[in-house]
Structure formats: C-alpha cells, structure tokens
Design a protein around this motif. Sequence first.
Motif, PDB file in Angstrom:
ATOM      1  N   ALA A  75       0.833  -1.201   0.000  1.00 42.83           N
ATOM      2  CA  ALA A  75       0.000   0.000   0.000  1.00 42.83           C
ATOM      3  C   ALA A  75       0.871   1.256   0.000  1.00 42.83           C
ATOM      4  N   CYS A  76       2.005   1.202   0.687  1.00 43.07           N
ATOM      5  CA  CYS A  76       2.951   2.326   0.663  1.00 43.07           C
ATOM      6  C   CYS A  76       3.502   2.526  -0.749  1.00 43.07           C
ATOM      7  N   ALA A  77       3.761   1.427  -1.456  1.00 41.98           N
ATOM      8  CA  ALA A  77       4.213   1.520  -2.840  1.00 41.98           C
ATOM      9  C   ALA A  77       3.115   2.112  -3.729  1.00 41.98           C
ATOM     10  N   GLN A  78       1.857   1.779  -3.430  1.00 37.18           N
ATOM     11  CA  GLN A  78       0.738   2.341  -4.164  1.00 37.18           C
ATOM     12  C   GLN A  78       0.714   3.865  -4.044  1.00 37.18           C
ATOM     13  N   ASP A  79       1.097   4.372  -2.892  1.00 32.31           N
ATOM     14  CA  ASP A  79       1.091   5.827  -2.678  1.00 32.31           C
ATOM     15  C   ASP A  79       1.940   6.570  -3.697  1.00 32.31           C
ATOM     16  N   VAL A  80       2.975   5.911  -4.204  1.00 34.39           N
ATOM     17  CA  VAL A  80       3.875   6.577  -5.164  1.00 34.39           C
ATOM     18  C   VAL A  80       3.801   5.915  -6.540  1.00 34.39           C
ATOM     19  N   GLY A  81       2.705   5.222  -6.815  1.00 31.88           N
ATOM     20  CA  GLY A  81       2.487   4.656  -8.138  1.00 31.88           C
ATOM     21  C   GLY A  81       3.374   3.473  -8.476  1.00 31.88           C
ATOM     22  N   LYS A  82       3.840   2.741  -7.451  1.00 29.81           N
ATOM     23  CA  LYS A  82       4.750   1.621  -7.681  1.00 29.81           C
ATOM     24  C   LYS A  82       4.163   0.289  -7.200  1.00 29.81           C
ATOM     25  N   PHE A  83       2.848   0.243  -7.031  1.00 30.03           N
ATOM     26  CA  PHE A  83       2.255  -0.983  -6.492  1.00 30.03           C
ATOM     27  C   PHE A  83       2.535  -2.191  -7.375  1.00 30.03           C
ATOM     28  N   ALA A  84       2.262  -2.086  -8.667  1.00 25.18           N
ATOM     29  CA  ALA A  84       2.355  -3.255  -9.546  1.00 25.18           C
ATOM     30  C   ALA A  84       3.751  -3.876  -9.548  1.00 25.18           C
ATOM     31  N   PRO A  85       4.813  -3.094  -9.772  1.00 28.65           N
ATOM     32  CA  PRO A  85       6.133  -3.734  -9.765  1.00 28.65           C
ATOM     33  C   PRO A  85       6.541  -4.270  -8.398  1.00 28.65           C
ATOM     34  N   TYR A  86       6.147  -3.576  -7.318  1.00 30.70           N
ATOM     35  CA  TYR A  86       6.519  -4.052  -5.985  1.00 30.70           C
ATOM     36  C   TYR A  86       5.733  -5.318  -5.639  1.00 30.70           C
ATOM     37  N   HIS A  87       4.469  -5.348  -6.008  1.00 30.57           N
ATOM     38  CA  HIS A  87       3.630  -6.539  -5.850  1.00 30.57           C
ATOM     39  C   HIS A  87       4.320  -7.744  -6.489  1.00 30.57           C
ATOM     40  N   ASP A  88       4.830  -7.557  -7.705  1.00 30.99           N
ATOM     41  CA  ASP A  88       5.475  -8.662  -8.405  1.00 30.99           C
ATOM     42  C   ASP A  88       6.788  -9.064  -7.730  1.00 30.99           C
ATOM     43  N   VAL A  89       7.536  -8.095  -7.236  1.00 31.55           N
ATOM     44  CA  VAL A  89       8.783  -8.387  -6.525  1.00 31.55           C
ATOM     45  C   VAL A  89       8.506  -9.226  -5.282  1.00 31.55           C
ATOM     46  N   LEU A  90       7.472  -8.884  -4.543  1.00 32.74           N
ATOM     47  CA  LEU A  90       7.133  -9.639  -3.338  1.00 32.74           C
ATOM     48  C   LEU A  90       6.813 -11.093  -3.672  1.00 32.74           C
ATOM     49  N   TYR A  91       6.052 -11.323  -4.732  1.00 36.23           N
ATOM     50  CA  TYR A  91       5.710 -12.695  -5.072  1.00 36.23           C
ATOM     51  C   TYR A  91       6.890 -13.464  -5.655  1.00 36.23           C
ATOM     52  N   ARG A  92       7.760 -12.773  -6.354  1.00 36.98           N
ATOM     53  CA  ARG A  92       8.952 -13.453  -6.879  1.00 36.98           C
ATOM     54  C   ARG A  92       9.935 -13.808  -5.767  1.00 36.98           C
ATOM     55  N   ASN A  93       9.840 -13.125  -4.639  1.00 36.58           N
ATOM     56  CA  ASN A  93      10.758 -13.343  -3.526  1.00 36.58           C
ATOM     57  C   ASN A  93      10.035 -13.851  -2.281  1.00 36.58           C
TER      58      ASN A  93
END
Length: 274
Positions: free
Chosen positions: A151-169
Amino acid sequence: MSEKNQDRSRAARDRLAQQREQDRARERRRRTLIVSTAVVGVLALAAVIGVIAANAGKGDKDKEAGPAVTPSGAMGEDGLALQVGADDAPSTLTIWEDFRCPVCAQFENAFRDTITELADSGQLKVEYHLATIIDGNLGGSGSLRAANAAACAQDVGKFAPYHDVLYRNQPAETDDAFGDNGKLIDLAGKVDGLDTPAFRSCVEDGTHDSWVEKSNKAFAEGGFEGTPTALLNGDPIFPKKGDEQISEANIKKWVAEANKGKKPGTVGATPSSS
C-alpha cells in the motif's frame, strides 16, 4: 534408378515421416503431461488453502485499530481495491491475495504475463484486494507487513512492480520473513525509485495497517473460499470457470468472449510491471 529401388526409397521416406510424426506426438503428450501435472499441483494446494481460509480471521474479525489511511488512488467500495489498467477497460479481474499465500505466488507466476498483456492492451483492468489469512492461521505478521508495504508503494504509483517483486521473492509459508520491515525495504530496492525516505517511513510506521485490516475483514465477510480468489466480471475463474480449468489460453479466451463488441480501454491506464 530401377522401379524396385524407387519403391524402397519411397518406403524409407514414408518410415522416416512416420517416425517424425510419432516423435512429435510423444513431445506433445510430454508437454501436455507437464502442464496437467502443474495444474493438478496448483489445484491441490488451492484446496488446502481453501480449507485453511474457511476459518481465517475469525479470531480477530472484529479487531479495530484506529482510522484506516487509504492508499493514494485506491478504488472501489470503501477504497479497498488497488487498480492496475485502464479505468474504462471493458472487463474487470478482481483478485484477492495474501502475500504469504504460496498458491497466490503460483497463480501470479503462472499467469502474470497473460494478465499484464491484457491490462496493458486495455482489455482488462485488475483490482487487487489484500488479505492476511496466513497471519491468522500460522501466526506472525508477514501478511500484514507486506500488504502495508504494498500500500505504501501504491502511494507513489509503484504498487504493480513491488507486488510482483514480493511474489517473486516470497519466503516459505511458515517463514515469517515478510514480518521484518527491513526485508520489505530491501526488496523495494528492486523497484526503481521506490526506496525513498517517505516509503521507508510509511513501512516502518505501519501507515496503512488499519486499511489492510479493513480489507481483510471485507475478505472474511465476503464468503470467499480462500486465496487466491479471482473473479472476471464477478464470475469465479480460479481454479476453473464452469467446467473449464484456468490456463493462459482460457484467460485470453474468457476475456475475449466478455469483451466481444467492446472497445479497449484507454482512460487512466496504469502500466503494469514487466
């Protein structure tokens, strides 16, 4: 060349052609077996997670933790959806996920490219909803901490790539590594421009914790069987839609059928990660 030799040559060519066709058939069967085995594995895990999720969150369903701070740009009822894709896309894929859920990672890693392609081409918008059922059943706080960080990543428009990083790791389900804010901040370094003082403060302070808990409460009250839950225009498609099992080809087919005669979306497109 004599007629007898010509017959022998034709026979040899015919045998070679038959052998090649048999080899191709064996390869097709091998690929089908691999895909089928993978699908069966996902479905078996999904069934286990579904049983776990049936009792998820009952212990803290009514827990309240102060005002919910909605992430910037959150959409939908009560601002609980994090959207990727064009606002006016003709179809909506609603996904409920838990960042500690292993089947969610399998779902994402299997179908990410297809969903990204459909979202980027305006065929589909994706509304992600976050749940914390694994925390509730196995203990720890990784589901909550990771959801807050997303949600913090969403605040700066980075939700999608961070979401994918979390699932890849994603760590093992029983490993609460995502409960460590430092780990989540380290992973933010894999997304260009995300690891900033503002992001770190949002993660460390748990800015969106109450919002995550509100989202999880909506999941618990929604009658869903488990995570991931995937709905195309409100119709369940995981692990199957009707009698058809989910696959990359079927996702594209289902979206095409739903979008027949409709134009792709272009308004407010939110790029997904690659």
